[in-house]
Write an enzyme that holds these catalytic residues in place. Sequence first.
Site, mmCIF file in Angstrom:
data_model
loop_
_atom_site.group_PDB
_atom_site.id
_atom_site.type_symbol
_atom_site.label_atom_id
_atom_site.label_comp_id
_atom_site.label_asym_id
_atom_site.label_seq_id
_atom_site.Cartn_x
_atom_site.Cartn_y
_atom_site.Cartn_z
ATOM 1 N N ASP A 141 0.825 -1.205 0.000
ATOM 2 C CA ASP A 141 0.000 0.000 0.000
ATOM 3 C C ASP A 141 0.863 1.259 0.000
ATOM 4 O O ASP A 141 0.440 2.290 0.501
ATOM 5 C CB ASP A 141 -0.956 -0.002 1.199
ATOM 6 N N ASP A 193 1.733 6.726 1.566
ATOM 7 C CA ASP A 193 1.131 5.487 2.050
ATOM 8 C C ASP A 193 -0.348 5.631 1.773
ATOM 9 O O ASP A 193 -0.995 6.544 2.280
ATOM 10 C CB ASP A 193 1.508 5.369 3.535
ATOM 11 N N LYS A 246 5.265 4.350 15.718
ATOM 12 C CA LYS A 246 4.231 5.359 16.036
ATOM 13 C C LYS A 246 4.493 6.128 17.332
ATOM 14 O O LYS A 246 3.636 6.168 18.231
ATOM 15 C CB LYS A 246 2.851 4.707 16.081
HETATM 16 P P1 GTP Z 1 -5.422 -0.579 8.421
HETATM 17 O O1 GTP Z 1 -6.316 -1.612 9.061
HETATM 18 O O2 GTP Z 1 -6.226 0.508 7.784
HETATM 19 O O3 GTP Z 1 -4.343 -0.094 9.318
HETATM 20 O O4 GTP Z 1 -4.684 -1.264 7.159
HETATM 21 P P2 GTP Z 1 -3.816 -2.614 7.056
HETATM 22 O O5 GTP Z 1 -4.605 -3.742 7.600
HETATM 23 O O6 GTP Z 1 -3.401 -2.764 5.640
HETATM 24 O O7 GTP Z 1 -2.567 -2.339 7.983
HETATM 25 P P3 GTP Z 1 -1.200 -1.609 7.603
HETATM 26 O O8 GTP Z 1 -1.458 -0.486 6.678
HETATM 27 O O9 GTP Z 1 -0.499 -1.327 8.862
HETATM 28 O O10 GTP Z 1 -0.422 -2.770 6.843
HETATM 29 C C1 GTP Z 1 0.817 -2.566 6.207
HETATM 30 C C2 GTP Z 1 0.999 -3.682 5.189
HETATM 31 O O11 GTP Z 1 1.012 -4.962 5.827
HETATM 32 C C3 GTP Z 1 -0.111 -3.745 4.148
HETATM 33 O O12 GTP Z 1 0.475 -4.108 2.921
HETATM 34 C C4 GTP Z 1 -1.019 -4.827 4.701
HETATM 35 O O13 GTP Z 1 -1.794 -5.486 3.705
HETATM 36 C C5 GTP Z 1 -0.027 -5.773 5.344
HETATM 37 N N1 GTP Z 1 -0.624 -6.495 6.477
HETATM 38 C C6 GTP Z 1 -1.153 -5.941 7.608
HETATM 39 N N2 GTP Z 1 -1.617 -6.907 8.417
HETATM 40 C C7 GTP Z 1 -1.375 -8.096 7.803
HETATM 41 C C8 GTP Z 1 -1.644 -9.464 8.145
HETATM 42 O O14 GTP Z 1 -2.222 -9.790 9.192
HETATM 43 N N3 GTP Z 1 -1.229 -10.411 7.260
HETATM 44 C C9 GTP Z 1 -0.602 -10.097 6.076
HETATM 45 N N4 GTP Z 1 -0.250 -11.104 5.262
HETATM 46 N N5 GTP Z 1 -0.353 -8.825 5.713
HETATM 47 C C10 GTP Z 1 -0.732 -7.833 6.565
#
Ligand code: GTP
Length: 323
Positions: A104, A213, A155
Amino acid sequence: MKALVLIGGLGTRLRPITYAVPKQLIPLAGKAMLYHVLDLLPRDVEEVVLATGHKAELVDRHVRAHPPGLPVTTVAEATPLGTGGGMRNAGGTMSEPFFLLNSDVIAAADLGALAEAHRRSRRLGTMALTEVDDTRPYGVAALGAGDRITAFVEKPPPELAPSHWINAGLAVWSRGVLDRIPPERPVSFEQAVVPGLLGEGVYGFRLSGFWDDAGTRERLLRSQRLLFEAGRGVAVGIPEGARGRGPVSAMEGVRAHDATFGPFVTLGVGVTVGAGAHVENSVVMDGAVIGRRCRLRGTIVGPSVEVEDGRELVDELLGAPPP
Ligand code: GTP
């Protein structure tokens, strides 16, 4: 080298759109966010493993329908394992070293140079860092000699941030780090694992190009604008029978007679926009119908959502109700 791409998050900040689709399938400047991330990888990458979770079947279907030009496999987790758990679960076949990418982030970054910097000196990890004013939502690095990362704080409140250089979500790691992640349970790599690795040689790689982001509505639309301005938009052009000023990406099957557009709009596959409507700085996803005389600004409309005639939507996320 191989690449591990994390794409399993719930995307809570983009609800309700992400009740229906993972955020990485939202089209930005004419193609899914995930593909803008994959574009950053050197073309000789041997395999990309997508660590999927939330709506994994939709990611599978999308990459089968739109092969990204690099060999891609997916490994899904049954319940969310966090970034570290997802790495451990899906990283079994990784190369030494391997790329680790969040899916992302929208960036202009030379990942070949990142890998080269990693290889030149023996390192455990090399994390791309980008400089931002507001560090609060991010992991922040303290940098020592030669840009060695001496502390990494996730953070922090502004007064405790050690610098303005944050984790850009693009990195190269030695595959040994995968064994340092406890198996089969949720783990945050950045919070629970990275601080314990710093003593073994983790370095920053400062990015100078654009970076964002795309995890919130506002930043996603800012990312789309950056992509258009960098010439990375696809299917760019005002739809037939419509007017306006670009850049606008209209995917196949868009119908928009007598509507006006732009700038900075993506219209997904099969979108219909009624006569007299105006859409700017927005994303309208596949199959959505925008009624006559609607006005959309700063808005993301989810797949197959119908917007009734005459509505004005400013800075909104419009999607399906929770499942
Ligand atoms: P928010 O819920 O809005 O914070 O978004 P998010 O779930 O994508 O969390 P965040 O932006 O912190 O994640 C950063 C990256 O890690 C993104 O590419 C997510 O898809 C990935 N990611 C976050 N949690 C997981 C998980 O539990 N498993 C996997 N495989 N990827 C994850």
